[in-house]
Design an enzyme around this catalytic site. Structure first.
Site, PDB file in Angstrom:
ATOM      1  CG  ASP A  95      -0.413  -0.539   2.451  1.00 24.07           C
ATOM      2  OD1 ASP A  95       0.818  -0.725   2.516  1.00 24.07           O
ATOM      3  OD2 ASP A  95      -1.176  -0.759   3.399  1.00 24.07           O
ATOM      4  CB  CYS A 137       0.216   3.437   8.664  1.00 27.38           C
ATOM      5  SG  CYS A 137      -0.658   1.954   9.172  1.00 27.38           S
ATOM      6  CG  HIS A 185       1.082   2.461   4.102  1.00 34.51           C
ATOM      7  ND1 HIS A 185      -0.163   2.819   3.644  1.00 34.51           N
ATOM      8  CD2 HIS A 185       0.841   1.766   5.240  1.00 34.51           C
ATOM      9  CE1 HIS A 185      -1.090   2.373   4.468  1.00 34.51           C
ATOM     10  NE2 HIS A 185      -0.501   1.737   5.466  1.00 34.51           N
ATOM     11  CD  GLU A 221      -3.681   4.165   7.068  1.00 34.15           C
ATOM     12  OE1 GLU A 221      -4.671   3.924   7.776  1.00 34.15           O
ATOM     13  OE2 GLU A 221      -2.540   3.748   7.324  1.00 34.15           O
ATOM     14  CG  HIS A 257       0.381  -3.274   8.273  1.00 34.68           C
ATOM     15  ND1 HIS A 257       1.030  -2.509   9.213  1.00 34.68           N
ATOM     16  CD2 HIS A 257      -0.458  -2.451   7.621  1.00 34.68           C
ATOM     17  CE1 HIS A 257       0.579  -1.270   9.141  1.00 34.68           C
ATOM     18  NE2 HIS A 257      -0.319  -1.195   8.178  1.00 34.68           N
ATOM     19  CG  HIS A 278      -2.666   4.938  12.578  1.00 32.93           C
ATOM     20  ND1 HIS A 278      -4.018   4.846  12.352  1.00 32.93           N
ATOM     21  CD2 HIS A 278      -2.084   4.227  11.593  1.00 32.93           C
ATOM     22  CE1 HIS A 278      -4.234   4.078  11.281  1.00 32.93           C
ATOM     23  NE2 HIS A 278      -3.056   3.695  10.807  1.00 32.93           N
TER      24      HIS A 278
END
Ligand SMILES: CC(=O)N[C@@H](CCC[C@H](N)C(=O)O)C(=O)O
EC number: 3.5.1.47
Length: 385
Positions: free
Chosen positions: A74, A99, A101, A133, A160, A354
């Site tokens: 992502d 996050c 990515h 997101e 992730h 986050h």
């Protein structure tokens, strides 16, 4: 050229400086293209899509393909203002790769550079996906038919990063890895007025406060404590000045559950509570839901058991079984359509995902590239499906 650790870290830092919000990943898209152009092009084909202009799909032709293996990374960032004091901190004001990515894309580039130089047996599709997101980029891509014909994927993988796992550790399970989520907006319509005459107004802030408190009883009093659910309102807007009673309030939140049934139960109870408050406060409350592609992330049992078995026996990989987490992921939509495995990559960050001080350890990048390419080489040499 296979990217080495030093080059990967440099790439990640460049990506970190140009974070962009969902569906706006144009700088990121151009930068990725620039990097991919430096790889050997013999087996590589790069595809762009006018309906999803920031997405990028790279197809690598296998030497003797039995299947096409997909890998998804992502691309989007969050509306968070970075507080890390880094020479490569975000240059896009108010936006941050909080996050990780940037790490995800860099691992994908590492995998791509390896297979662009070492032709794989099976075909490989690496998909750089916009809008994880929000706005369900994975669902958009699938529904637009991006994975059709030559680009049809037989099994899909994605990772992730995980702030709490030790750097480089791979973790997953063969069931549900992440929750399903539903975005929820609540619009409360009261009546504005002078702060000194509350009896002539209908204070939307008071109604919002009651609403927020009551909906948390869904979690504490309506659901079996052994099962789990989350309701978080991360954004509230109401009022203009201290001495004017707010006539409207808007709340934006997210609901999470490990099963679709749980998500639907929470949705139903929120509406019931809103109806009750409409009566008790004589106000209008509108509740809007949007689940998009944020289905629970259900790992395919057969593929994931094989993935786990491989990771557990490779002495160059540190692996651990992980419990389901209440994070959401629109990879859940893709895994609902195509079997596959999502897994964590430990980055041991002091700040959580986050947060303004999310700071992943970059050694995780090479560990992720190595673990996944080693797994893929093993998987592509298996005779069985
Ligand atoms: C990994 C991660 O943090 N994903 C996001 C996904 C957001 C889903 C949706 N926009 C929502 O807010 O419900 C997450 O917040 O878990």
């Amino acid at each position: 050229m296979v990217l080495d650790e030093h080059q990967l870290i440099d790439i990640r830092r460049k990506l970190h400086q140009i974070p962009e919000l969902a569906l706006d990943e144009f700088q990121t898209h151009s930068y990725l293209k620039k990097v991919i152009a430096t790889f050997p092009q013999n087996y590589l084909e790069l595809k762009e899509f006018k309906e999803l202009p920031t997405a990028l799909l790279v197809h690598i032709q296998g030497s003797n393909p039995k299947r096409t293996i997909g890998y998804r990374a992502d691309m989007d960032a969050l509306p968070v203002t970075e507080e890390n004091k880094l020479s490569y901190a975000s240059k896009n004001k108010g936006v941050m790769h909080a996050c990780g990515h940037d790490i995800h894309m860099t691992v994908a580039l590492g995998i791509l550079s390896y297979y662009a130089s070492n032709q794989p047996k099976d075909n490989i599709v690496v998909f750089f996906q916009p809008a994880e997101e929000s706005d369900s980029g994975g669902k958009k891509a699938y529904d637009l038919g991006l994975f059709q014909g030559k680009y049809a994927v037989d099994e899909f993988y994605g990772l992730h990063d995980n702030a709490d796992l030790a750097t480089g550790v791979i973790g997953t399970n063969a069931e549900t890895l992440f929750a399903g989520t539903t975005e929820v907006n609540v619009i409360i319509q009261g009546k504005s007025g002078h702060a000194a005459f509350p009896h002539n107004a209908n204070d939307a802030v008071i109604i919002a406060a009651n609403f927020i408190t009551q909906v948390q009883t869904i979690i504490s009093r309506n659901i079996d404590p052994i099962k789990c659910g989350v309701i978080t309102f991360g954004k509230i807007e109401a009022g203009t000045i201290r001495n004017v009673i707010a006539g409207t309030a808007r709340l934006e939140g997210t609901i999470r559950g490990l099963t679709q049934d749980m998500i639907e139960f929470i949705r139903k109870r929120i509406v019931e509570i809103a109806k009750g408050l409409e009566i008790s406060f004589n106000a209008k409350i509108t509740v809007e839901y949007n689940q998009g592609g944020y289905y629970p992330v259900e790992n395919d049992s057969k593929l994931s058991e094989r993935f786990i078995k491989y990771m557990e026996q490779d002495d160059q990989v540190r692996f651990q079984i992980t419990k389901p987490a209440m994070t959401g992921e629109d990879f859940g939509y893709l895994l609902n359509k195509i079997p596959g495995t999502m897994f964590w990559l430990g980055v041991s960050s002091p700040g959580s995902l986050h947060s303004v001080d999310f700071l992943p350890h970059e050694e995780a990048i090479m560990a992720g590239v190595r673990a996944f390419t080693r797994f893929l080489n093993y998987r592509m040499n298996l005779e069985e499906d």
